[in-house]
Design a protein around this motif. Structure first.
Motif, PDB file in Angstrom:
ATOM      1  N   UNK A 268      41.250  41.346  51.811  1.00 18.84           N
ATOM      2  CA  UNK A 268      42.499  42.086  52.044  1.00 18.84           C
ATOM      3  C   UNK A 268      42.237  43.290  52.963  1.00 18.84           C
ATOM      4  N   UNK A 269      41.128  43.984  52.680  1.00 18.15           N
ATOM      5  CA  UNK A 269      40.765  45.136  53.529  1.00 18.15           C
ATOM      6  C   UNK A 269      40.488  44.669  54.954  1.00 18.15           C
ATOM      7  N   UNK A 270      39.842  43.525  55.062  1.00 12.28           N
ATOM      8  CA  UNK A 270      39.510  43.021  56.404  1.00 12.28           C
ATOM      9  C   UNK A 270      40.773  42.607  57.161  1.00 12.28           C
ATOM     10  N   UNK A 271      41.698  41.990  56.436  1.00 13.31           N
ATOM     11  CA  UNK A 271      42.933  41.572  57.106  1.00 13.31           C
ATOM     12  C   UNK A 271      43.692  42.773  57.657  1.00 13.31           C
ATOM     13  N   UNK A 272      43.640  43.875  56.896  1.00 12.04           N
ATOM     14  CA  UNK A 272      44.250  45.113  57.406  1.00 12.04           C
ATOM     15  C   UNK A 272      43.509  45.577  58.656  1.00 12.04           C
ATOM     16  N   UNK A 273      42.179  45.469  58.578  1.00 12.01           N
ATOM     17  CA  UNK A 273      41.359  45.952  59.698  1.00 12.01           C
ATOM     18  C   UNK A 273      41.587  45.117  60.960  1.00 12.01           C
ATOM     19  N   UNK A 274      41.938  43.861  60.779  1.00 15.35           N
ATOM     20  CA  UNK A 274      42.111  42.988  61.946  1.00 15.35           C
ATOM     21  C   UNK A 274      43.369  43.328  62.744  1.00 15.35           C
ATOM     22  N   UNK A 275      44.310  43.995  62.065  1.00 11.58           N
ATOM     23  CA  UNK A 275      45.584  44.260  62.740  1.00 11.58           C
ATOM     24  C   UNK A 275      45.376  45.116  63.979  1.00 11.58           C
ATOM     25  N   UNK A 276      45.871  44.630  65.099  1.00  8.33           N
ATOM     26  CA  UNK A 276      45.762  45.398  66.337  1.00  8.33           C
ATOM     27  C   UNK A 276      44.389  45.308  66.984  1.00  8.33           C
ATOM     28  N   UNK A 277      43.511  44.452  66.449  1.00  5.81           N
ATOM     29  CA  UNK A 277      42.177  44.310  67.057  1.00  5.81           C
ATOM     30  C   UNK A 277      41.926  42.853  67.418  1.00  5.81           C
ATOM     31  N   UNK A 278      41.247  42.659  68.521  1.00  9.10           N
ATOM     32  CA  UNK A 278      40.823  41.307  68.851  1.00  9.10           C
ATOM     33  C   UNK A 278      39.691  40.968  67.887  1.00  9.10           C
TER      34      UNK A 278
END
Ligand SMILES: Nc1ncnc2c1ncn2[C@@H]1O[C@H](COP(=O)(O)OP(=O)(O)OP(=O)(O)O)[C@@H](O)[C@H]1O
Length: 329
Positions: A268-278
């Motif tokens: 879940x934390x990673x999915x948040x981190x992926x937002x706006x990043x390639x």
């Protein structure tokens, strides 16, 4: 003090390699306390041991040594372009690659891939097929024999390597930690970050249950994180990547060492981190890649199938077979 940060049988090579590498960094003025090392490199091991102590006095220096140890890079080139703003468009064009130590084994054949800024791309394929190699090329740990890799249309060969690596957040199966506290390991990419910033990211707690450690975030992790479990090391690497807020994320089996419950939380934390990043996600478990914007199946060194999970399932090819076997769809 033992020189355990140098792999057995690897010391001499590191010595020679380090000379060139450290010199490059010192010239760039970014690691001045290591400049002495260049003078010690043809010297004795005891000289190196003394130096090792002084190196460890600076957390960043130690981190870079750990980084070097795990990545005996073949590409070391100081200087290069620094982009004022990174959007995160990535393009691999006609890449052919074999590792220099195994020139007879071609890993990538005419490999092509173009990622839009902010896109989440999952790479799947058989073990040993070259998925992690793609991540290594993106960090420019190696150069391909032929073909080009660009970020925001600038060739990796023209970019400043340190800048490039600072802007790619990497969480791998075996993260690189250095002997220091959990806190300093996490803020490796942002040494000035406050403890509060480390513990909280976008109002959500970082994925480190610090209460489980005797001294919380100040707990020492041991040499190369030896006093931690594989899952704890991975959590620290994830926290480090989240704190750095890089424009490009490379998640190579990032949650493979976690138990199912922790994996859900960290995912879940990673999915948040992926937002706006390639983001490039490499995972064996297809349940973690289904949500990617696109999925690529790497076979025989090239992308044989590419598309959304839904499209690839509809196509009924090898990805669909793999998914049916794993997910029972
Ligand atoms: N540094 C290296 N030197 C020589 N060969 C290597 C090196 N790293 C990886 N290889 C080889 O390159 C091939 C591709 O490895 P890679 O790690 O990219 O595969 P992968 O698809 O990520 O595998 P897995 O899913 O098991 O992690 C393998 O045959 C591996 O043995």
């Amino acid at each position: 003090m033992r020189l355990t940060w140098l792999r057995p049988g690897f010391r001499l090579i590191v010595g020679i390699k380090l000379g060139g590498w450290v010199h490059g960094r010192a010239q760039a003025g970014q690691l001045t306390n290591v400049v002495h090392l260049t003078h010690t490199v043809g010297g004795s091991l005891s000289g190196l041991t003394t130096l090792h102590k002084s190196l460890l006095s600076g957390a960043c220096a130690a981190a870079r040594i750990a980084e070097l140890e795990d990545n005996p890079r073949l590409v070391e080139q100081p200087g290069g372009t620094i982009l004022s703003e990174l959007k995160g468009a990535i393009k691999f064009t006609n890449i052919n690659f074999c590792y220099p130590t195994r020139p007879e084994t071609q890993i990538l054949r005419n490999f092509n891939l173009e990622l839009q800024p902010g896109e989440v791309f999952a790479l799947v394929g058989e073990s040993g097929g070259g998925k992690s190699t793609i991540g290594q090329l993106l960090q420019r740990l190696y150069d391909p024999q032929t073909g080009d890799i660009t970020i925001d249309e600038v060739g990796l060969v023209d970019l400043d390597q340190q800048w490039l690596r600072r802007h790619i957040g990497v969480v791998s199966q075996e993260p690189t930690l250095f002997s220091g506290s959990i806190l300093n390991n996490i803020r490796y990419a942002r040494p000035q970050a406050s403890q509060e910033a480390v513990e909280t990211r976008r109002s959500k707690p970082m994925p480190i249950p610090s209460s489980k450690f005797p001294d919380g975030y100040h707990t020492l992790v041991g040499e190369r994180g030896a006093q931690l479990s594989g899952g704890q090391r991975q959590r620290i690497a994830i926290a480090r990547a989240l704190l750095a807020e890089p424009k490009v994320l490379l998640l190579d089996e990032a949650t493979s060492a976690l138990d199912a419950e922790s994996e859900l939380l960290v995912q879940e934390a990673l999915e948040r981190a992926m937002q706006g990043r390639t983001t490039i996600v490499i995972a064996h478990r297809l349940s973690t890649v289904c949500k990617a914007d696109r999925i690529g199946l790497l076979q025989d060194g090239e992308l044989k199938e590419i598309g959304t999970h839904r499209a690839l399932m509809a196509k009924g090819g090898d990805y669909a077979k793999l998914a049916k076997a794993q997910l029972g769809e």
